[in-house]
Design an enzyme around this catalytic site. Structure first.
Site, short mmCIF file in Angstrom:
data_model
loop_
_atom_site.label_atom_id
_atom_site.label_comp_id
_atom_site.label_asym_id
_atom_site.label_seq_id
_atom_site.Cartn_x
_atom_site.Cartn_y
_atom_site.Cartn_z
N GLY A 204 0.81 -1.21 0.00
CA GLY A 204 0.00 0.00 0.00
C GLY A 204 0.84 1.25 0.00
N GLN B 84 3.09 9.94 1.65
CA GLN B 84 4.37 9.30 1.31
C GLN B 84 4.92 9.78 -0.02
OE1 GLN B 84 2.88 5.09 2.19
NE2 GLN B 84 5.04 5.02 2.77
N CYS C 41 7.77 -0.38 5.71
CA CYS C 41 7.17 0.84 5.16
C CYS C 41 8.15 1.44 4.15
CB CYS C 41 6.89 1.83 6.29
SG CYS C 41 6.13 3.36 5.73
N LEU C 42 7.61 1.86 3.02
CA LEU C 42 8.47 2.46 1.99
C LEU C 42 9.16 3.72 2.51
CD1 LEU C 42 6.08 2.04 -1.06
CD2 LEU C 42 8.16 0.74 -0.59
N HIS D 58 -2.24 0.51 8.81
CA HIS D 58 -0.92 1.09 8.55
C HIS D 58 -1.04 2.29 7.61
CE1 HIS D 58 3.55 0.69 7.58
NE2 HIS D 58 3.10 1.49 6.62
N GLU D 59 -1.77 2.10 6.50
CA GLU D 59 -1.87 3.19 5.51
C GLU D 59 -2.62 4.39 6.08
OE1 GLU D 59 0.07 3.08 3.16
OE2 GLU D 59 0.50 0.95 3.23
N HIS E 289 -0.72 6.84 8.20
CA HIS E 289 0.06 7.85 7.48
C HIS E 289 -0.73 9.15 7.35
CE1 HIS E 289 3.69 5.78 6.22
NE2 HIS E 289 3.00 4.74 5.78
NI NI Z 1 3.96 2.92 5.34
#
Ligand code: NI
Length: 189
Positions: free
Chosen positions: A47, A52, A106-107, A148-149, A152
């Protein structure tokens, strides 16, 4: 479309609350989502949230994970394409008290993995790019990815959810960590 640069932990855009989207069908919003989809496809991952890619707007995209092998009765489902969801202005409601620890990456926190507690069951609501309502119940990895998403969008990265930072580790050490955990399984419960 374009592949977008990923903001990394420490960038202020990841630490602020994102703004609600007033018109999901607006061209600027459609372009953002198209670029996010291309970026996620390029980098790989479950995701991506708009902050991000340096856009503080309440938009997330995610793959709905396939059922885990031990829960999966139907072999045809296992290798099937994952459903990709675009969710605008999401709201999460926990269902029940159950919380599970699970590994996340996480990216925006490259190279690391952490054990993070998340609600096992949730209901999430929001709208899609056409403004149509989305309402789903989710559990397990699906529920984890959505939590998680959506974190953000509130300026929260997964390490901030971790009760025990001993379980924040480099990906390259994961094999060793998993072996260590097998020796003391209570650490993962
Ligand atoms: Ni993340």
């Amino acid at each position: 479309m374009a592949i977008l640069k990923i903001a990394r932990m420490g960038h202020p855009v990841l630490a602020r609350a994102a703004d609600p989207v007033e018109d999901p069908a607006a061209p600027e919003n459609r372009r953002l989502v198209a670029d996010m989809l291309e970026t996620l496809e390029d980098i790989g991952g479950l995701g991506l949230a708009a902050p991000q890619v340096h856009v503080p707007r309440r938009v997330v995209i995610f793959h709905r994970p396939a059922p885990q092998a031990e829960e999966d009765d139907d072999e045809d489902d296992a290798g099937g394409p994952l459903d990709l969801t675009v969710l605008v202005n999401p709201v999460i409601e926990p269902l029940g008290e159950a919380v599970d620890l699970g590994w996340e990456g996480c990216l925006s926190v490259p190279g690391l993995r952490g054990l993070v507690p998340r609600h096992r069951h949730i209901r999430y609501t929001g709208i899609d790019l056409a403004g149509r309502p989305i309402e789903r119940e989710a559990e397990g990895l699906h529920a984890r990815v959505v939590q998680h998403e959506c974190d953000h969008l509130d300026g929260v990265l997964y390490p901030q959810r971790m009760p025990d930072l001993r379980w924040l580790v480099f990906e390259s050490e994961m094999k060793r960590v998993m072996a260590e955990m097998e020796e003391m399984p209570e650490a993962a419960e």
